[in-house]
Design a protein around this motif. Structure first.
Motif, PDB file in Angstrom:
ATOM      1  N   SER A   1     -24.486 -12.843  36.967  1.00 56.98           N
ATOM      2  CA  SER A   1     -24.568 -11.914  35.843  1.00 56.98           C
ATOM      3  C   SER A   1     -23.429 -10.907  35.943  1.00 56.98           C
ATOM      4  N   ILE A   2     -22.848 -10.580  34.794  1.00 58.58           N
ATOM      5  CA  ILE A   2     -21.882  -9.487  34.778  1.00 58.58           C
ATOM      6  C   ILE A   2     -22.616  -8.166  34.989  1.00 58.58           C
ATOM      7  N   LEU A   3     -21.849  -7.118  35.205  1.00 58.87           N
ATOM      8  CA  LEU A   3     -22.396  -5.757  35.250  1.00 58.87           C
ATOM      9  C   LEU A   3     -22.129  -5.067  33.915  1.00 58.87           C
ATOM     10  N   PRO A   4     -23.099  -4.317  33.430  1.00 55.40           N
ATOM     11  CA  PRO A   4     -24.462  -4.145  33.936  1.00 55.40           C
ATOM     12  C   PRO A   4     -25.266  -5.451  33.835  1.00 55.40           C
ATOM     13  N   SER A   5     -26.087  -5.702  34.827  1.00 48.18           N
ATOM     14  CA  SER A   5     -26.966  -6.877  34.822  1.00 48.18           C
ATOM     15  C   SER A   5     -28.187  -6.552  33.960  1.00 48.18           C
TER      16      SER A   5
ATOM     17  N   ALA B   1     -25.333  -8.605  29.531  1.00 47.70           N
ATOM     18  CA  ALA B   1     -25.262  -9.939  30.126  1.00 47.70           C
ATOM     19  C   ALA B   1     -25.600 -11.037  29.123  1.00 47.70           C
ATOM     20  N   ARG B   2     -26.633 -10.826  28.312  1.00 47.16           N
ATOM     21  CA  ARG B   2     -27.017 -11.905  27.390  1.00 47.16           C
ATOM     22  C   ARG B   2     -26.059 -12.005  26.214  1.00 47.16           C
ATOM     23  N   ASN B   3     -25.608 -10.880  25.694  1.00 47.74           N
ATOM     24  CA  ASN B   3     -24.599 -10.943  24.635  1.00 47.74           C
ATOM     25  C   ASN B   3     -23.334 -11.627  25.137  1.00 47.74           C
ATOM     26  N   ALA B   4     -22.929 -11.326  26.384  1.00 43.94           N
ATOM     27  CA  ALA B   4     -21.747 -11.962  26.958  1.00 43.94           C
ATOM     28  C   ALA B   4     -21.957 -13.460  27.119  1.00 43.94           C
ATOM     29  N   LEU B   5     -23.166 -13.845  27.532  1.00 46.97           N
ATOM     30  CA  LEU B   5     -23.474 -15.255  27.709  1.00 46.97           C
ATOM     31  C   LEU B   5     -23.291 -16.026  26.396  1.00 46.97           C
TER      32      LEU B   5
ATOM     33  N   LEU C   1     -28.584  -9.007  44.958  1.00 47.84           N
ATOM     34  CA  LEU C   1     -28.636 -10.468  44.902  1.00 47.84           C
ATOM     35  C   LEU C   1     -29.612 -10.928  43.829  1.00 47.84           C
ATOM     36  N   GLU C   2     -30.764 -10.266  43.766  1.00 48.79           N
ATOM     37  CA  GLU C   2     -31.814 -10.683  42.833  1.00 48.79           C
ATOM     38  C   GLU C   2     -31.400 -10.528  41.380  1.00 48.79           C
ATOM     39  N   GLU C   3     -30.624  -9.496  41.070  1.00 46.78           N
ATOM     40  CA  GLU C   3     -30.204  -9.252  39.686  1.00 46.78           C
ATOM     41  C   GLU C   3     -29.020 -10.113  39.268  1.00 46.78           C
ATOM     42  N   MET C   4     -28.108 -10.368  40.208  1.00 46.37           N
ATOM     43  CA  MET C   4     -26.817 -10.932  39.821  1.00 46.37           C
ATOM     44  C   MET C   4     -26.680 -12.435  40.039  1.00 46.37           C
TER      45      MET C   4
ATOM     46  N   ASP D   1     -30.359 -14.620  31.748  1.00 50.05           N
ATOM     47  CA  ASP D   1     -29.235 -13.706  31.548  1.00 50.05           C
ATOM     48  C   ASP D   1     -29.009 -12.784  32.748  1.00 50.05           C
ATOM     49  N   HIS D   2     -30.043 -12.472  33.482  1.00 54.23           N
ATOM     50  CA  HIS D   2     -29.944 -11.602  34.664  1.00 54.23           C
ATOM     51  C   HIS D   2     -31.278 -11.642  35.383  1.00 54.23           C
ATOM     52  N   GLY D   3     -31.324 -11.091  36.587  1.00 54.59           N
ATOM     53  CA  GLY D   3     -32.575 -10.992  37.318  1.00 54.59           C
ATOM     54  C   GLY D   3     -33.092  -9.565  37.331  1.00 54.59           C
ATOM     55  N   THR D   4     -33.881  -9.259  38.343  1.00 53.09           N
ATOM     56  CA  THR D   4     -34.494  -7.935  38.427  1.00 53.09           C
ATOM     57  C   THR D   4     -34.823  -7.646  39.888  1.00 53.09           C
ATOM     58  N   ILE D   5     -34.992  -6.383  40.212  1.00 55.77           N
ATOM     59  CA  ILE D   5     -35.316  -6.022  41.598  1.00 55.77           C
ATOM     60  C   ILE D   5     -36.387  -4.942  41.613  1.00 55.77           C
ATOM     61  N   ASN D   6     -37.222  -5.006  42.635  1.00 58.29           N
ATOM     62  CA  ASN D   6     -38.258  -4.002  42.842  1.00 58.29           C
ATOM     63  C   ASN D   6     -37.602  -2.772  43.467  1.00 58.29           C
ATOM     64  N   VAL D   7     -37.538  -1.680  42.719  1.00 57.05           N
ATOM     65  CA  VAL D   7     -36.813  -0.500  43.204  1.00 57.05           C
ATOM     66  C   VAL D   7     -37.722   0.363  44.084  1.00 57.05           C
ATOM     67  N   VAL D   8     -37.107   0.981  45.094  1.00 51.54           N
ATOM     68  CA  VAL D   8     -37.887   1.704  46.102  1.00 51.54           C
ATOM     69  C   VAL D   8     -37.485   3.175  46.195  1.00 51.54           C
ATOM     70  N   ASP D   9     -36.192   3.444  46.360  1.00 51.74           N
ATOM     71  CA  ASP D   9     -35.754   4.802  46.645  1.00 51.74           C
ATOM     72  C   ASP D   9     -34.909   5.372  45.507  1.00 51.74           C
ATOM     73  N   PRO D  10     -35.055   6.674  45.247  1.00 55.51           N
ATOM     74  CA  PRO D  10     -34.284   7.304  44.170  1.00 55.51           C
ATOM     75  C   PRO D  10     -32.914   7.776  44.644  1.00 55.51           C
ATOM     76  N   THR D  11     -31.982   7.833  43.724  1.00 54.77           N
ATOM     77  CA  THR D  11     -30.703   8.502  43.960  1.00 54.77           C
ATOM     78  C   THR D  11     -30.434   9.397  42.756  1.00 54.77           C
ATOM     79  N   LYS D  12     -30.020  10.639  43.008  1.00 56.87           N
ATOM     80  CA  LYS D  12     -29.932  11.618  41.925  1.00 56.87           C
ATOM     81  C   LYS D  12     -28.686  11.419  41.075  1.00 56.87           C
ATOM     82  N   VAL D  13     -28.844  11.639  39.785  1.00 59.92           N
ATOM     83  CA  VAL D  13     -27.736  11.601  38.840  1.00 59.92           C
ATOM     84  C   VAL D  13     -27.934  12.745  37.848  1.00 59.92           C
ATOM     85  N   VAL D  14     -26.829  13.340  37.432  1.00 52.98           N
ATOM     86  CA  VAL D  14     -26.861  14.419  36.442  1.00 52.98           C
ATOM     87  C   VAL D  14     -25.841  14.086  35.357  1.00 52.98           C
TER      88      VAL D  14
END
Length: 518
Positions: free
Chosen positions: A264-268, A273-277, A505-508, A415-428
């Motif tokens: 899958s391209i980024l963003p996955s 990804a599906r439009n690109a496909l 790995l799971e997403e891409m 078109d892409h996969g998915t992952i079970n997310v665990v830890d946060p990272t801050k963004v502003v």
């Protein structure tokens, strides 16, 4: 073996005394009966682990006795022993759910092997699987340190997935914890690999893998050039492990001619990804070619995949396949899927039919939004199980069965996969930031640099930008973006949910499969 108790039913049971003594010497406890009626009484009174049952007995014969046993104790293993090799008798016995059958005369070793096959099988398989994984663990660790290219990552991810599915069958959680630790380390190294190579893949690098925007040209076009009708099924958000758990159901009707993985391209994520496909173009190229059909990422009011049919038709035209008669269907709910299955014949005149099936994507979003789905899919093993349960009862499987009966070939992908997310990272960032938890696009962002791949010049990887200084950041491994405002509530709500758009790995690394009817 003291607790393994066997019932042997035969009207000539006295002749089998040497066999019974042999089994008792091996530690099995053997009770005997010389008729079906007594056998039923004994089964009702005592918990047996297996019944050996003679097929040809006076009075209540073996098949009748078997039927009565199964009516009351459906999980009790029964091995039929018969003098006859007549096909009809075997079909009756097998239809009544025998565990195995033996042809007289039987020898003691045959009986012992049958017991081990059915009673010790789980233990033996568990021991063998554990031993094999312990050896493979060391090899995986060494190979992980040596992966240098996309092909190597695909092979390693397939091996990790294989062992994950094998360990699912065991009850040893400690082994699974070791594997999950190994997967985490793999994802950490995978992120560094993508970080170091992703931009090069769009600058003419010969080592670039097949990706979303090149899939149709590289792998689907040869299938369409065969001149036979093809159904192109795109199951949204289907991970490689989810493909492996539904594969046995599909193989009831199809042969798997080819199984590949692509990137899958980024963003996955679906919009990209599906439009690109379908378009055979990267997102910025789609926006340039179809300025009125590309919806900006932060526009939450507009559907972002409403023009896939147009993109695919244009792609076929550019590939010299514009003369193909094409059908396109998008299934977003069960009722529409059922209706499409019932009217599948209406599509048979087309050279290629695209079916986009959205269920797995809806499942991942439902896990975020619905408490019951969170509980049903608490981890990857449960998530796979839920996917399989859906698929076995879905209109999609019914469609595939119909296509097999008609001899129609199928190409299945995602078109892409998915992952079970665990830890946060801050963004502003300002209000123009998109809402996806695994990637952000916009300007003036503040983020944790060690946690992301930052693309400061989106044009280098053919991503559109709304503003002259727009950029993208992609979360690594199993992280998800969280805003400092109301941080704890946000983290509690989204932790342990399935997300996509980032680098894992799971997403891409995702499946592409060609199927021919059996």
């Amino acid at each position: 073996m003291d607790n393994i108790q066997i019932l042997w039913v035969d009207d000539e049971i006295d002749l089998l005394k040497p066999h019974i003594l042999f089994l008792e010497a091996k530690g099995y406890q053997v009770d005997t009966a010389n008729n079906g009626s007594d056998a039923l009484d004994m089964v009702a009174e005592k918990r047996y682990q297996m019944v050996f049952l003679d097929e040809n007995m006076p009075g209540m014969d073996g098949l009748e006795t078997l039927q009565h046993i199964k009516e009351q104790y459906s999980t009790l293993p029964v091995v039929m022993i018969t003098k006859s090799e007549e096909e009809s008798i075997m079909e009756d016995a097998i239809g009544s759910q025998i565990s195995d059958y033996l042809i007289k005369p039987v020898n003691p070793n045959q009986i012992l092997l049958t017991l081990k096959k059915h009673l010790d099988n789980r233990r033996l398989v568990s021991e063998k699987t554990t031993s094999n994984y312990q050896q493979e663990f060391r090899q995986l660790a060494m190979d992980l340190a040596m992966v240098r290219d996309a092909e190597g990552w695909e092979a390693l991810f397939k091996r990790l997935t294989y062992w994950e599915l094998e360990l699912d069958k065991l009850e040893d959680e400690s082994l699974n914890e070791i594997l999950q630790s190994q997967k985490s380390e793999a994802n950490a190294q995978f992120f560094r690999f993508v970080q170091n190579n992703y931009e090069d893949w769009f600058a003419g690098d010969d080592d670039a893998p097949v990706m979303s925007h090149t899939l149709v040209k590289e792998w689907l076009r040869p299938e369409l050039q065969k001149k036979d009708p093809v159904f192109f099924v795109v199951i949204d958000n289907l991970r490689y492990d989810q493909w492996k758990v539904i594969q046995p159901e599909i193989e009831k009707y199809f042969r798997v001619d080819r199984e590949e993985t692509f990137w899958s391209i980024l963003p996955s994520a679906t919009q990209f990804a599906r439009n690109a496909l379908f378009a055979g173009l990267m997102p910025s190229e789609i926006k340039k070619r179809f300025p009125n059909k590309w919806v900006e990422d932060n526009d939450e009011d507009e559907g972002k995949n409403n023009f896939e049919e147009d993109f695919f038709a244009d792609n076929l035209q550019r590939l010299g396949l514009g003369s193909l008669a094409m059908g396109y269907e998008k299934v977003t709910n069960h009722n529409y899927g059922k209706k499409l299955s019932e009217n599948l014949n209406n599509l048979m005149s087309n050279d290629v039919n695209v079916i986009v099936y959205n269920f797995v994507d809806m499942l991942s979003h439902a896990k975020t939004d619905m408490k019951v789905i969170r509980e049903l899919a608490d981890n990857d093993k449960a998530y796979r199980s839920l996917t399989l349960s859906w698929f076995k009862n879905s209109p999609l499987l019914d469609m595939l069965r119909q296509l097999s009966e008609k001899g129609i070939s199928v190409v299945l992908t995602t078109d892409h996969g998915t992952i079970n997310v665990v830890d946060p990272t801050k963004v502003v960032g300002d209000r123009s930031l998109n809402t996806n938890l695994r990637y952000k696009s916009g300007r003036g962002m503040s983020y944790q640099g060690k946690d992301v791949l930052a693309i400061k010049d989106p044009e280098r990887v053919y991503l559109p930008k709304q503003h002259i200084n727009s950029m993208y950041v992609f979360a690594k491994e199993d992280l998800f973006f969280a805003y400092p405002n109301n941080f704890n509530h946000y983290v509690k709500y989204y932790r342990n949910t399935y997300q996509h758009g980032g680098i894992s790995l799971e997403e891409m690394i995702i499946p592409f499969v060609t199927l021919s009817a059996k």
